[in-house]
Design a protein around this motif. Structure first.
Motif, PDB file in Angstrom:
ATOM      1  N   GLY B  37      31.408 -39.973 -33.299  1.00 57.52           N
ATOM      2  CA  GLY B  37      31.326 -41.570 -33.343  1.00 57.52           C
ATOM      3  C   GLY B  37      29.981 -42.052 -33.646  1.00 57.52           C
ATOM      4  O   GLY B  37      29.046 -41.514 -33.067  1.00 57.52           O
ATOM      5  N   ILE B  38      29.986 -43.073 -34.600  1.00 56.68           N
ATOM      6  CA  ILE B  38      28.835 -43.604 -34.880  1.00 56.68           C
ATOM      7  C   ILE B  38      28.901 -45.088 -34.364  1.00 56.68           C
ATOM      8  O   ILE B  38      29.768 -45.815 -34.781  1.00 56.68           O
ATOM      9  N   THR B  39      27.996 -45.409 -33.553  1.00 58.96           N
ATOM     10  CA  THR B  39      28.010 -47.007 -33.120  1.00 58.96           C
ATOM     11  C   THR B  39      26.704 -47.542 -33.159  1.00 58.96           C
ATOM     12  O   THR B  39      25.613 -47.026 -33.188  1.00 58.96           O
ATOM     13  N   GLY B  40      26.752 -48.746 -32.764  1.00 60.99           N
ATOM     14  CA  GLY B  40      25.699 -49.544 -32.585  1.00 60.99           C
ATOM     15  C   GLY B  40      26.145 -51.223 -32.837  1.00 60.99           C
ATOM     16  O   GLY B  40      27.090 -51.165 -33.227  1.00 60.99           O
ATOM     17  N   PRO B  41      25.052 -52.095 -32.721  1.00 58.34           N
ATOM     18  CA  PRO B  41      25.519 -53.266 -32.861  1.00 58.34           C
ATOM     19  C   PRO B  41      26.008 -53.848 -34.394  1.00 58.34           C
ATOM     20  O   PRO B  41      25.661 -53.055 -35.179  1.00 58.34           O
ATOM     21  N   ARG B 212      33.154 -36.201 -29.580  1.00 56.66           N
ATOM     22  CA  ARG B 212      32.676 -35.343 -28.780  1.00 56.66           C
ATOM     23  C   ARG B 212      31.236 -35.633 -28.966  1.00 56.66           C
ATOM     24  O   ARG B 212      30.547 -35.397 -27.929  1.00 56.66           O
ATOM     25  N   ARG B 213      30.754 -36.257 -30.024  1.00 55.35           N
ATOM     26  CA  ARG B 213      29.294 -36.512 -30.418  1.00 55.35           C
ATOM     27  C   ARG B 213      29.181 -37.718 -30.620  1.00 55.35           C
ATOM     28  O   ARG B 213      29.968 -38.404 -31.386  1.00 55.35           O
ATOM     29  N   ALA B 228      28.902 -37.211 -26.504  1.00 54.74           N
ATOM     30  CA  ALA B 228      29.296 -38.622 -26.217  1.00 54.74           C
ATOM     31  C   ALA B 228      29.415 -38.618 -24.571  1.00 54.74           C
ATOM     32  O   ALA B 228      28.953 -39.987 -24.281  1.00 54.74           O
ATOM     33  N   ALA B 229      30.154 -37.772 -23.855  1.00 57.67           N
ATOM     34  CA  ALA B 229      29.935 -37.980 -22.543  1.00 57.67           C
ATOM     35  C   ALA B 229      28.786 -38.450 -21.745  1.00 57.67           C
ATOM     36  O   ALA B 229      28.738 -39.266 -20.899  1.00 57.67           O
ATOM     37  N   ALA B 230      27.528 -37.748 -22.190  1.00 57.64           N
ATOM     38  CA  ALA B 230      26.309 -37.933 -21.652  1.00 57.64           C
ATOM     39  C   ALA B 230      25.816 -39.380 -22.160  1.00 57.64           C
ATOM     40  O   ALA B 230      25.559 -40.399 -21.196  1.00 57.64           O
ATOM     41  N   LEU B 231      25.733 -39.926 -23.350  1.00 60.27           N
ATOM     42  CA  LEU B 231      25.461 -40.957 -23.545  1.00 60.27           C
ATOM     43  C   LEU B 231      26.403 -42.338 -23.434  1.00 60.27           C
ATOM     44  O   LEU B 231      25.852 -43.288 -22.896  1.00 60.27           O
TER      45      LEU B 231
END
Lengths: 269, 292
Positions: B37-41, B212-213, B228-231
């Motif tokens: 997953g790529i995320t950000g504002p 997952r990442r 992903a779970a950690a972030l």
């Protein structure tokens, strides 16, 4: 270059003489300049008018790279105009490209027509680069106001023009996205014969038409929801008044066009 | 396929007063079969990053490598073709153009030079893997379908190319919750078959279900890259980058605060039920009561 990086009809902010001049005057100057291009009748005249336009652009501090991006969409048309004339006229032979002779008159006529077309396009670009779209609408509306007495919807026509200008970058962005999406599915717009290429445009044109109608529909609804009722009874907060800057601009524009036409018609070059 | 970005940067309209830096010095490696997953504002550079990964744009600085080979500027052959990397932009359904669903989905394989019959077979398989029955949907016009169905048809059009990597920009945006859930389920199944899937978006619940990442991009720079779970459970990190932790993580925090007991950071329906049972002690399940 990607389509969404083309620059057509975008305002370049600044505070030059050209930026500050009355938009009505600028529109009139462009019309007169274009008429002058057709009346000049010789290379010398066109060169003077080109120099005037380049001076205006330099004074407006438009970077050459920005200008190049604006002219790039019509580069193919300019080249085609030149090449078409190159082989149509006679006169002394200047040289050969393989077996094909290049005639002096063809090169001259091709150069003349291509330069005239380039200046024609540049004059329009200068107007849109130095005039915000809202000021353009205001000016068109004011200039066409007398036509309202003949029941011509002057303000609405001016607004339509501005909306068309405003939507060029939006449509280019959408076209760029669709082209890339179809390319990611293996569609190629740049290979095969003319029939194949025309067919290859369908996956781009059909979605682009659908999106344009959707955009138009949404814009109309947004305008209605903000109580847009056309030009009837509409007043303007900004009043356009001619001042010393406008007088200077008008004088310089008149000198360039009159000089270009006079020299073009008398020099014989 | 392995895709790697090394110190990649990109600016729009460079050299003009409207120049804007979309990405700066991003290094990232995507291994085969990953679920990222790529995320950000909004405006952080996610979509541009996807275009660089697809080879549709060349980075202005730095470089991109496909299977260890650098993509050379101005040489299209060094970028993998559409058969290998599939990309869907936001609202991919707006690019549907054929008269029938099956013709639209099969158009990709046909573009690759595959004959009509095998292209159709691929299209039918792709529709099935997106949860659409080719018999009942195949002959319908794409414009007679709901937005959720249209989106699945558009994604099936990419799957029919049998790509190794799928890059999806906000695939579930403007879908209703049921359609979102179902789409995520289909994507998980496709990833289970070995297809690398990268999703860009800012729906953290979707990221929690799918990724997952997780890669966080902020103002064009790589802000975080890890499991992903950690972030997603690092609420401080999420807040610093203008993101909201997934609903399950927020609920877990609220329960821990209210009860003073340790709560699993990622609550599922089962773990939430088990935690609540633990609070009240063993009890018989009650018959649901209905208002008469």
């Amino acid at each position: 270059m990607h389509l969404d990086e083309l620059i057509i009809g975008q305002y370049f902010p600044g505070n030059s003489l050209l930026h500050r001049a009355d938009p009505r005057l600028k529109i009139t100057a462009v019309f007169i300049y274009v008429a002058g291009l057709f009346l000049a009748g010789g290379f010398a005249g066109l060169l003077i008018m080109a120099a005037g336009l380049l001076l205006a652009l330099a004074q407006a501090r438009v970077p050459p790279r920005w200008l190049y991006r604006s002219v790039r969409p019509v580069a193919a048309l300019l080249l085609l105009t030149f090449l078409f004339q190159l082989f149509l006229h006679g006169g002394p032979v200047l040289g050969r490209i393989g077996p094909v002779p290049i005639y002096r008159d063809g090169a001259r006529e091709g150069g003349y027509l291509a330069l005239r077309l380039l200046l024609l396009v540049l004059a329009g670009i200068v107007l849109s680069l130095t005039t915000p779209p809202v000021a353009l609408t205001d000016a068109f509306g004011k200039m066409m106001a007398p036509l309202a007495k003949l029941k011509v919807p002057a303000y609405e026509l001016a607004l339509m023009m501005t909306i068309a200008l405003r939507f060029i970058p939006t449509l280019l962005m959408e076209a760029d996205r669709i082209i890339k999406a179809q390319a990611a599915r293996g569609a190629s717009l740049a290979s095969g014969g003319p029939a194949r290429r025309a067919r290859a445009l369908l996956p781009v044109l059909i979605p682009l038409f659908i999106l344009s109608f959707k955009d138009a529909d949404e814009l109309a609804m947004a305008m209605e929801s903000r109580c847009w009722r056309g030009g009837k009874g509409r007043t303007s907060r900004r009043r356009l008044r001619l001042g010393p800057v406008d007088a200077m601009f008008a004088l310089l524009a008149a000198v360039v066009v009159a000089g270009g036409v006079a020299i073009g018609r008398t020099s014989g070059f | 396929m392995r895709i790697e970005l090394r110190e990649a940067g990109f600016a729009y309209l460079q050299g003009t007063p409207f120049a804007s830096i979309a990405l700066a010095g991003v290094s990232l490696c995507i291994e085969p079969g990953e679920r990222i997953g790529i995320t950000g504002p909004v405006g952080s550079g996610k979509s541009t990053l996807l275009e660089l990964l697809a080879g549709l744009r060349q980075p202005g600085t730095g470089s991109v490598y496909f299977d260890g080979l650098p993509a050379a500027r101005r040489r299209k052959k060094t970028v993998p073709g559409p058969g290998r990397i599939g990309i869907a932009f936001q609202s991919p359904e707006s690019c549907l153009f054929e008269k029938t669903v099956i013709a639209d989905v099969a158009s990709g394989p046909r573009n690759l030079g595959i004959n009509e019959a095998p292209a159709r077979e691929r299209a039918e398989a792709a529709l099935k893997s997106m949860g659409l029955d080719p018999v009942s949907y195949g002959r319908r016009s794409p414009w007679s379908l709901s937005t959720g169905e249209q989106r699945r048809v558009a994604l099936a059009g990419l799957l029919a190319l049998e790509p190794e990597v799928l890059l999806l920009d906000e695939p579930s945006a403007s879908l209703d919750p049921a359609a979102r859930e179902s789409l995520t389920g289909q994507l998980l199944k496709i990833n289970g078959k070995g297809v690398t899937i990268v999703i860009a978006g800012h729906d953290m619940d979707e990221m929690a279900r799918f990724a997952r990442r997780l890669v966080i991009i902020d103002e064009g720079r790589l802000a975080a890259d890890g499991p992903a779970a950690a972030l997603l459970t690092d609420t401080g990190l999420m807040e610093r980058h203008g993101l909201e932790a997934p609903a399950t993580v927020r609920l877990s925090g609220m329960l821990a605060q209210a009860t003073g007991r340790p709560v699993p950071p990622f609550l599922t329906e089962a773990s939430a039920a088990s935690f609540l049972r633990g609070l009240s002690g063993p009890s018989e399940p009650r018959e649901p009561r209905h208002a008469s």
